[in-house]
Design an enzyme around this catalytic site. Structure first.
Site, PDB file in Angstrom:
ATOM      1  CB  THR A  83      -0.941   0.012   1.226  1.00 30.55           C
ATOM      2  OG1 THR A  83      -0.159  -0.177   2.418  1.00 30.55           O
ATOM      3  CG2 THR A  83      -1.994  -1.073   1.150  1.00 30.55           C
ATOM      4  CB  THR A 118      -0.342  -0.290   6.762  1.00 29.79           C
ATOM      5  OG1 THR A 118       0.509  -1.139   7.527  1.00 29.79           O
ATOM      6  CG2 THR A 118      -0.725   0.921   7.592  1.00 29.79           C
ATOM      7  CD  GLU A 145      11.242  -3.415   5.290  1.00 35.29           C
ATOM      8  OE1 GLU A 145      12.382  -3.225   4.863  1.00 35.29           O
ATOM      9  OE2 GLU A 145      10.230  -2.904   4.799  1.00 35.29           O
ATOM     10  CE  LYS A 197       1.645  -0.714  10.698  1.00 40.20           C
ATOM     11  NZ  LYS A 197       2.831  -1.303  11.298  1.00 40.20           N
ATOM     12  CG  ASN A 201       4.360   2.381  11.638  1.00 41.07           C
ATOM     13  OD1 ASN A 201       4.888   1.792  12.577  1.00 41.07           O
ATOM     14  ND2 ASN A 201       4.185   1.815  10.462  1.00 41.07           N
ATOM     15  CG  ASN A 244      21.985   5.370  17.672  1.00 42.76           C
ATOM     16  OD1 ASN A 244      22.706   6.289  18.061  1.00 42.76           O
ATOM     17  ND2 ASN A 244      22.415   4.424  16.849  1.00 42.76           N
ATOM     18  CB  SER A 246      19.199   7.796  12.205  1.00 41.50           C
ATOM     19  OG  SER A 246      17.921   8.401  12.171  1.00 41.50           O
ATOM     20  CB  CYS A 253       6.147   1.035   7.499  1.00 42.58           C
ATOM     21  SG  CYS A 253       5.782  -0.531   6.676  1.00 42.58           S
ATOM     22  CE  LYS A 256       3.509   1.602   3.329  1.00 42.57           C
ATOM     23  NZ  LYS A 256       2.203   1.372   3.906  1.00 42.57           N
ATOM     24  CG  ASP A 257       2.447   3.306   7.615  1.00 43.90           C
ATOM     25  OD1 ASP A 257       2.249   3.197   6.384  1.00 43.90           O
ATOM     26  OD2 ASP A 257       2.645   2.332   8.353  1.00 43.90           O
TER      27      ASP A 257
END
Ligand code: NAD
Length: 388
Positions: A83, A118, A145, A197, A201, A244, A246, A253, A256-257
């Site tokens: 999706t 999702t 993942e 969901k 995220n 941490n 980044s 996900c 986009k979510d």
């Protein structure tokens, strides 16, 4: 019991493997190479636990590209097709999920169709009305993942978007395949499950963005971010985890979510959700400026993975930093052992690590590994704790 699982990526394949411990699972994917690899009991994904489970466990698992053969006789049809967020419509592209629901409902009107992809809030209610069926449920998946099977076997919670016996039976099916039966189970209204969901995220993205912004502040003011983060983390309400810094939140996900959630807020006042979406761009711009200020002629990008141990480059934040540097005319080199060829996104691919290190004035790494120890002075990273 026969179960059909459609879409054999991180979510679908992990679910198929979990369910095939106790049930007859027919796994379906439109990609024949993926199906062939599963038939050979080889994982098409870089997930170590998945690979060893597929190779060694006694699973009742078959695979095919033919949905019409797989669905008849199945008690459940699980859907885990993509999706992607579509910027043109400002919404997820749910067409693959809709197509599979329509085909499965026509092939087997008795089957319970469980969406594990999702979806936007309100999707289940709309699709039930459009297809005139009550057979569709949503059960969000929360796996990470590169830990996909581990998280499926050890779920943090099981959520099913319906308060009914069949929803309870589906939750029990997931629990039966898991390593422990001590898993919180929540049965909710469909829209509540969809919201769980997306908000989960968005929260994770917000947490990453918060520590990244703390780190930008520390960099700009000449403060060491590490003790500041440790000092925050000792508060049990904050905790010493997932903190941490980044190059940005990434992967398939979270970006986009969070965008989908922002779009779903249409007409509802908010500030934070917009800020989460915008935070990645601000962070990328800031880091690209810092790297540019080092005045390198050549920047080496060490690994494109979105996090350590992943084989996925989908929406890896380092790609955005690369794009900024490329736009400013800096020559880019990439060392990524998972890729072959000469070029990637306007950069030269260098397979030989020693040549890569020698040819780069600055080496940028979202996550630092031991093989950069001898060129530590060249490395630009915000990986302060050596964690994801
Ligand atoms: N990746 C994650 O960490 C994660 C975690 C939770 C939820 N999700 C959600 O689960 C869904 C799937 O994500 P993923 O990462 O497993 O995707 P993926 O891209 O890894 O895999 C999707 C699979 O579906 C197949 N496919 C596409 N269209 C199909 C069709 N019409 N019929 C049959 N197969 C088809 C593709 O070939 C591919 O193998 C998405 O909605 C995602 O947001 C993903």
């Amino acid at each position: 019991m026969r179960i059909c699982v459609v879409g054999l990526g991180h979510v679908g394949l992990s679910n198929a493997v979990l369910l095939a411990r106790h049930n007859d699972v027919v796994a379906v994917d439109s990609d024949p190479d993926r199906v062939a690899s599963i038939v050979r009991r080889e994982s098409p994904l870089g997930d170590r636990e998945l690979a060893s489970f597929l190779a060694s466990e006694n699973l009742r698992l078959s695979a095919t590209t033919d949905l019409a053969k797989a669905v008849p006789g199945a008690r459940y049809v699980l859907i885990a097709t993509p999706t992607d967020y579509d910027p043109a419509t400002d919404c997820f592209d749910t067409s693959s999920v809709e197509q599979v629901i329509a085909e499965a409902a026509a092939l087997n009107p008795e089957a319970v169709i469980v969406i594990r992809s999702t979806i936007p809030v309100g999707f289940v209610e709309n699709v039930r009305a459009q297809l005139n069926t009550r057979q569709v449920l949503f059960s969000p998946e929360f796996l990470r993942e590169s830990h996909a099977l581990h998280d499926t076997l050890n779920p943090s919670r099981i959520v099913v978007g319906e308060i009914s016996d069949r929803a309870r039976a589906f939750a029990e099916l997931l629990r039966q395949g898991a390593h422990s039966s001590d898993i919180p189970v929540l049965l909710t209204d469909p829209r509540e499950a969809e919201a769980i969901k997306l908000f989960s995220n968005a929260f994770l993205a917000m947490r990453v963005a918060f520590f990244n912004e703390l780190d930008s502040f520390a960099l700009a003011r000449g403060i060491n971010a590490r003790p500041v983060i440790e000092g925050l983390g000792h508060d049990p309400r904050i905790g010493n985890h997932y903190n941490n810094p980044s190059f940005g939140y990434g992967g398939y996900c979270l970006p986009k979510d969070t965008r989908q959630l922002l779009a779903s807020y249409s007409g509802v006042p908010q500030n934070i959700i917009r800020a989460i979406v915008d935070a990645n761009r601000t962070r990328t711009d800031f880091l690209a400026d810092r790297i540019f200020a080092l005045m390198p002629r050549t920047v080496g990008i060490h690994r494109l993975e979105m996090k350590a141990g992943s084989d996925s480059f989908r929406h890896s934040p380092i790609l955005d930093v690369m794009a900024r540097l490329r736009d400013r005319g800096i020559e880019l080199l990439v060392h990524e052992p998972l890729l072959s060829g000469d070029r990637i996104k306007g950069a030269r691919l260098i397979g030989n690590l020693a040549v890569f290190k020698q040819s780069s004035d600055v080496i940028i790494a979202n996550r630092v590994s031991d093989d950069l120890a001898d060129v530590a002075g060249k490395v630009f990273s915000r990986d302060l704790f050596g964690l994801d």
